[in-house]
Design a protein around this motif. Structure first.
Motif, PDB file in Angstrom:
ATOM      1  N   LYS A 184      23.235 -10.205 -99.669  1.00  0.00           N
ATOM      2  CA  LYS A 184      22.524 -10.185-100.955  1.00  0.00           C
ATOM      3  C   LYS A 184      21.066 -10.492-100.699  1.00  0.00           C
ATOM      4  N   ARG A 185      20.224 -10.022-101.610  1.00  0.00           N
ATOM      5  CA  ARG A 185      18.807 -10.337-101.522  1.00  0.00           C
ATOM      6  C   ARG A 185      18.638 -11.824-101.771  1.00  0.00           C
ATOM      7  N   GLY A 186      17.721 -12.423-101.053  1.00  0.00           N
ATOM      8  CA  GLY A 186      17.468 -13.844-101.219  1.00  0.00           C
ATOM      9  C   GLY A 186      16.005 -14.164-101.039  1.00  0.00           C
ATOM     10  N   ARG A 187      15.646 -15.377-101.394  1.00  0.00           N
ATOM     11  CA  ARG A 187      14.268 -15.836-101.270  1.00  0.00           C
ATOM     12  C   ARG A 187      14.258 -17.230-100.682  1.00  0.00           C
ATOM     13  N   ASP A 188      13.348 -17.442 -99.763  1.00  0.00           N
ATOM     14  CA  ASP A 188      13.091 -18.761 -99.199  1.00  0.00           C
ATOM     15  C   ASP A 188      12.096 -19.425-100.140  1.00  0.00           C
ATOM     16  N   ILE A 189      12.505 -20.488-100.825  1.00  0.00           N
ATOM     17  CA  ILE A 189      11.619 -21.092-101.826  1.00  0.00           C
ATOM     18  C   ILE A 189      10.530 -21.956-101.204  1.00  0.00           C
ATOM     19  N   VAL A 190      10.600 -22.177 -99.899  1.00  0.00           N
ATOM     20  CA  VAL A 190       9.557 -22.930 -99.209  1.00  0.00           C
ATOM     21  C   VAL A 190       8.421 -22.009 -98.792  1.00  0.00           C
ATOM     22  N   THR A 191       8.763 -20.864 -98.162  1.00  0.00           N
ATOM     23  CA  THR A 191       7.742 -19.942 -97.659  1.00  0.00           C
ATOM     24  C   THR A 191       7.477 -18.771 -98.585  1.00  0.00           C
ATOM     25  N   GLY A 192       8.402 -18.498 -99.505  1.00  0.00           N
ATOM     26  CA  GLY A 192       8.268 -17.350-100.400  1.00  0.00           C
ATOM     27  C   GLY A 192       8.784 -16.055 -99.794  1.00  0.00           C
ATOM     28  N   GLU A 193       9.273 -16.096 -98.547  1.00  0.00           N
ATOM     29  CA  GLU A 193       9.792 -14.914 -97.876  1.00  0.00           C
ATOM     30  C   GLU A 193      11.030 -14.398 -98.604  1.00  0.00           C
ATOM     31  N   GLU A 194      11.105 -13.072 -98.766  1.00  0.00           N
ATOM     32  CA  GLU A 194      12.292 -12.448 -99.331  1.00  0.00           C
ATOM     33  C   GLU A 194      12.958 -11.615 -98.265  1.00  0.00           C
ATOM     34  N   GLY A 195      14.267 -11.527 -98.329  1.00  0.00           N
ATOM     35  CA  GLY A 195      15.036 -10.753 -97.370  1.00  0.00           C
ATOM     36  C   GLY A 195      16.488 -10.772 -97.761  1.00  0.00           C
TER      37      GLY A 195
END
Length: 70
Positions: A23-34
């Protein structure tokens, strides 16, 4: 081209066994999506455009099916 899970770095590209459950996700620390593999999504599913429970305090699943405008 590899498409690693943003949490554990396992490959989730087409043809791998992790592809169908990613599933698509987001790192809430860096803002990276993947992408997040199935194992890294545990406890993160929630209603709305994105989950309300971050994974380990860092990752959230983005639910594109319920996002406005799609």
């Amino acid at each position: 081209m590899p498409e690693p899970c943003i949490s554990c770095q396992r490959d989730t590209r087409v043809g791998t066994r992790l592809f169908s459950a990613r599933k698509r996700g987001r790192d809430i620390v860096t803002g990276e999506e993947g992408f997040l593999c199935h194992a890294c999504q545990q406890g993160s599913a929630g209603p709305g455009a994105q989950s309300t429970a971050p994974l380990s305090g860092r990752y959230v699943v983005i639910n594109l099916q319920n996002s406005p405008g799609l």
